[in-house]
Scaffold this motif. Sequence first.
Motif, PDB file in Angstrom:
ATOM      1  N   SER A 149       0.795  -1.110   0.044  1.00 55.17           N
ATOM      2  CA  SER A 149      -0.062   0.045  -0.091  1.00 55.17           C
ATOM      3  C   SER A 149       0.786   1.144   0.031  1.00 55.17           C
ATOM      4  O   SER A 149       0.474   2.060  -0.828  1.00 55.17           O
ATOM      5  CB  SER A 149      -0.757  -0.105   1.366  1.00 55.17           C
ATOM      6  OG  SER A 149      -1.389   1.329   1.381  1.00 55.17           O
TER       7      SER A 149
ATOM      8  N   CYS B 178       3.880   1.576  -1.132  1.00 52.63           N
ATOM      9  CA  CYS B 178       4.586   1.787  -2.566  1.00 52.63           C
ATOM     10  C   CYS B 178       3.640   2.104  -3.520  1.00 52.63           C
ATOM     11  O   CYS B 178       4.132   3.062  -4.446  1.00 52.63           O
ATOM     12  CB  CYS B 178       5.051   0.405  -3.010  1.00 52.63           C
ATOM     13  SG  CYS B 178       6.622  -0.355  -1.840  1.00 52.63           S
ATOM     14  N   ILE B 179       2.547   1.761  -3.421  1.00 50.54           N
ATOM     15  CA  ILE B 179       1.340   2.102  -4.489  1.00 50.54           C
ATOM     16  C   ILE B 179       1.114   4.029  -4.267  1.00 50.54           C
ATOM     17  O   ILE B 179       1.059   4.405  -4.989  1.00 50.54           O
ATOM     18  CB  ILE B 179       0.243   1.248  -4.270  1.00 50.54           C
ATOM     19  CG1 ILE B 179       0.336  -0.145  -4.740  1.00 50.54           C
ATOM     20  CG2 ILE B 179      -0.923   2.084  -5.062  1.00 50.54           C
ATOM     21  CD1 ILE B 179      -0.922  -1.091  -4.536  1.00 50.54           C
ATOM     22  N   SER B 180       0.899   4.299  -2.908  1.00 49.93           N
ATOM     23  CA  SER B 180       0.630   5.466  -2.656  1.00 49.93           C
ATOM     24  C   SER B 180       1.976   6.451  -3.052  1.00 49.93           C
ATOM     25  O   SER B 180       1.638   7.728  -3.451  1.00 49.93           O
ATOM     26  CB  SER B 180       0.508   5.550  -1.121  1.00 49.93           C
ATOM     27  OG  SER B 180      -0.728   5.091  -1.033  1.00 49.93           O
TER      28      SER B 180
ATOM     29  N   GLY C 105       3.540   5.666  -5.571  1.00 54.02           N
ATOM     30  CA  GLY C 105       3.871   5.667  -7.382  1.00 54.02           C
ATOM     31  C   GLY C 105       4.932   4.526  -7.576  1.00 54.02           C
ATOM     32  O   GLY C 105       5.505   4.676  -8.588  1.00 54.02           O
ATOM     33  N   GLN C 106       5.487   3.793  -6.457  1.00 61.50           N
ATOM     34  CA  GLN C 106       6.326   2.872  -6.728  1.00 61.50           C
ATOM     35  C   GLN C 106       5.908   1.380  -7.152  1.00 61.50           C
ATOM     36  O   GLN C 106       5.791   0.447  -6.325  1.00 61.50           O
ATOM     37  CB  GLN C 106       7.249   2.711  -5.568  1.00 61.50           C
ATOM     38  CG  GLN C 106       8.277   3.876  -4.950  1.00 61.50           C
ATOM     39  CD  GLN C 106       8.838   3.465  -3.672  1.00 61.50           C
ATOM     40  OE1 GLN C 106       9.529   2.375  -3.714  1.00 61.50           O
ATOM     41  NE2 GLN C 106       8.663   4.362  -2.625  1.00 61.50           N
ATOM     42  N   TRP C 107       5.276   1.574  -8.421  1.00 64.60           N
ATOM     43  CA  TRP C 107       4.543   0.211  -8.918  1.00 64.60           C
ATOM     44  C   TRP C 107       5.395  -0.964  -8.830  1.00 64.60           C
ATOM     45  O   TRP C 107       5.158  -1.973  -8.607  1.00 64.60           O
ATOM     46  CB  TRP C 107       4.204   0.671 -10.258  1.00 64.60           C
ATOM     47  CG  TRP C 107       2.993   1.854 -10.322  1.00 64.60           C
ATOM     48  CD1 TRP C 107       3.320   3.232 -10.465  1.00 64.60           C
ATOM     49  CD2 TRP C 107       1.746   1.674  -9.394  1.00 64.60           C
ATOM     50  NE1 TRP C 107       2.169   3.787 -10.501  1.00 64.60           N
ATOM     51  CE2 TRP C 107       1.242   3.180  -9.552  1.00 64.60           C
ATOM     52  CE3 TRP C 107       1.102   0.876  -8.926  1.00 64.60           C
ATOM     53  CZ2 TRP C 107       0.080   3.375  -9.217  1.00 64.60           C
ATOM     54  CZ3 TRP C 107      -0.346   1.055  -8.319  1.00 64.60           C
ATOM     55  CH2 TRP C 107      -0.708   2.456  -8.581  1.00 64.60           C
ATOM     56  N   ASP C 108       6.729  -0.792  -9.342  1.00 61.04           N
ATOM     57  CA  ASP C 108       7.507  -1.884  -9.580  1.00 61.04           C
ATOM     58  C   ASP C 108       8.034  -2.511  -8.090  1.00 61.04           C
ATOM     59  O   ASP C 108       7.996  -3.827  -7.981  1.00 61.04           O
ATOM     60  CB  ASP C 108       8.945  -1.468 -10.177  1.00 61.04           C
ATOM     61  CG  ASP C 108       8.595  -1.152 -11.814  1.00 61.04           C
ATOM     62  OD1 ASP C 108       7.782  -1.446 -12.237  1.00 61.04           O
ATOM     63  OD2 ASP C 108       9.823  -0.494 -12.374  1.00 61.04           O
ATOM     64  N   ARG C 109       8.227  -1.584  -7.226  1.00 65.20           N
ATOM     65  CA  ARG C 109       8.437  -2.004  -5.904  1.00 65.20           C
ATOM     66  C   ARG C 109       7.255  -2.819  -5.315  1.00 65.20           C
ATOM     67  O   ARG C 109       7.443  -3.778  -4.678  1.00 65.20           O
ATOM     68  CB  ARG C 109       8.857  -0.897  -5.119  1.00 65.20           C
ATOM     69  CG  ARG C 109       9.081  -1.318  -3.634  1.00 65.20           C
ATOM     70  CD  ARG C 109      10.645  -2.222  -3.369  1.00 65.20           C
ATOM     71  NE  ARG C 109      10.565  -2.448  -1.957  1.00 65.20           N
ATOM     72  CZ  ARG C 109      10.756  -3.556  -1.427  1.00 65.20           C
ATOM     73  NH1 ARG C 109      11.245  -4.599  -2.526  1.00 65.20           N
ATOM     74  NH2 ARG C 109      11.159  -3.800  -0.163  1.00 65.20           N
ATOM     75  N   SER C 110       5.989  -2.235  -5.508  1.00 71.67           N
ATOM     76  CA  SER C 110       4.627  -3.103  -5.171  1.00 71.67           C
ATOM     77  C   SER C 110       4.706  -4.310  -5.603  1.00 71.67           C
ATOM     78  O   SER C 110       4.154  -5.556  -4.978  1.00 71.67           O
ATOM     79  CB  SER C 110       3.606  -2.194  -5.330  1.00 71.67           C
ATOM     80  OG  SER C 110       3.284  -1.768  -6.714  1.00 71.67           O
ATOM     81  N   ILE C 111       4.938  -4.539  -6.943  1.00 73.90           N
ATOM     82  CA  ILE C 111       4.743  -5.828  -7.431  1.00 73.90           C
ATOM     83  C   ILE C 111       5.941  -6.730  -7.112  1.00 73.90           C
ATOM     84  O   ILE C 111       5.768  -8.017  -6.918  1.00 73.90           O
ATOM     85  CB  ILE C 111       4.790  -5.665  -9.008  1.00 73.90           C
ATOM     86  CG1 ILE C 111       3.524  -5.071  -9.601  1.00 73.90           C
ATOM     87  CG2 ILE C 111       5.141  -7.022  -9.770  1.00 73.90           C
ATOM     88  CD1 ILE C 111       3.617  -4.503 -11.154  1.00 73.90           C
TER      89      ILE C 111
END
Length: 127
Positions: A98, A100-102, A104-110
């Motif tokens: 959550s 990471c998504i907030s 904008g770290q999409w790669d890290r969230s995945i």
Amino acid sequence: WRSSLAIFTQGLLKGIQPSVDMYASALRAAGDGLQLSKALSIYEDMVEKGTDIRETHYVSLLQMFNKLGEFRRSSALLRQMTSRSVAPTQKCYSLGISSCISDGQWDRSISLLREMLGAAVEPGISA
């Protein structure tokens, strides 16, 4: 939260060595009050004293980091957990994802989701 932190601080000043549960309560109180510097100080004290840092301690910190928008700290704390041999739970991973998504770290969230699945931790609704 103020009175909880005051009692904790008074105990330290009197030389009382906090228990694992006292640390957990102090971290929750600092988190409730969004007292970042106090929470970090408590955490550093735990590390210095070799306290058994448990998942509940990390959850309190992760929740506070998310509330304060300290997204990079959340990510770093998850890495510290694994380096300290504390297995992140579904709640920890969800908070990290959550965060990471907030930010904008999409790669890290995945990456965290893959790490979570690789560790055989079932994703919850929030993950």
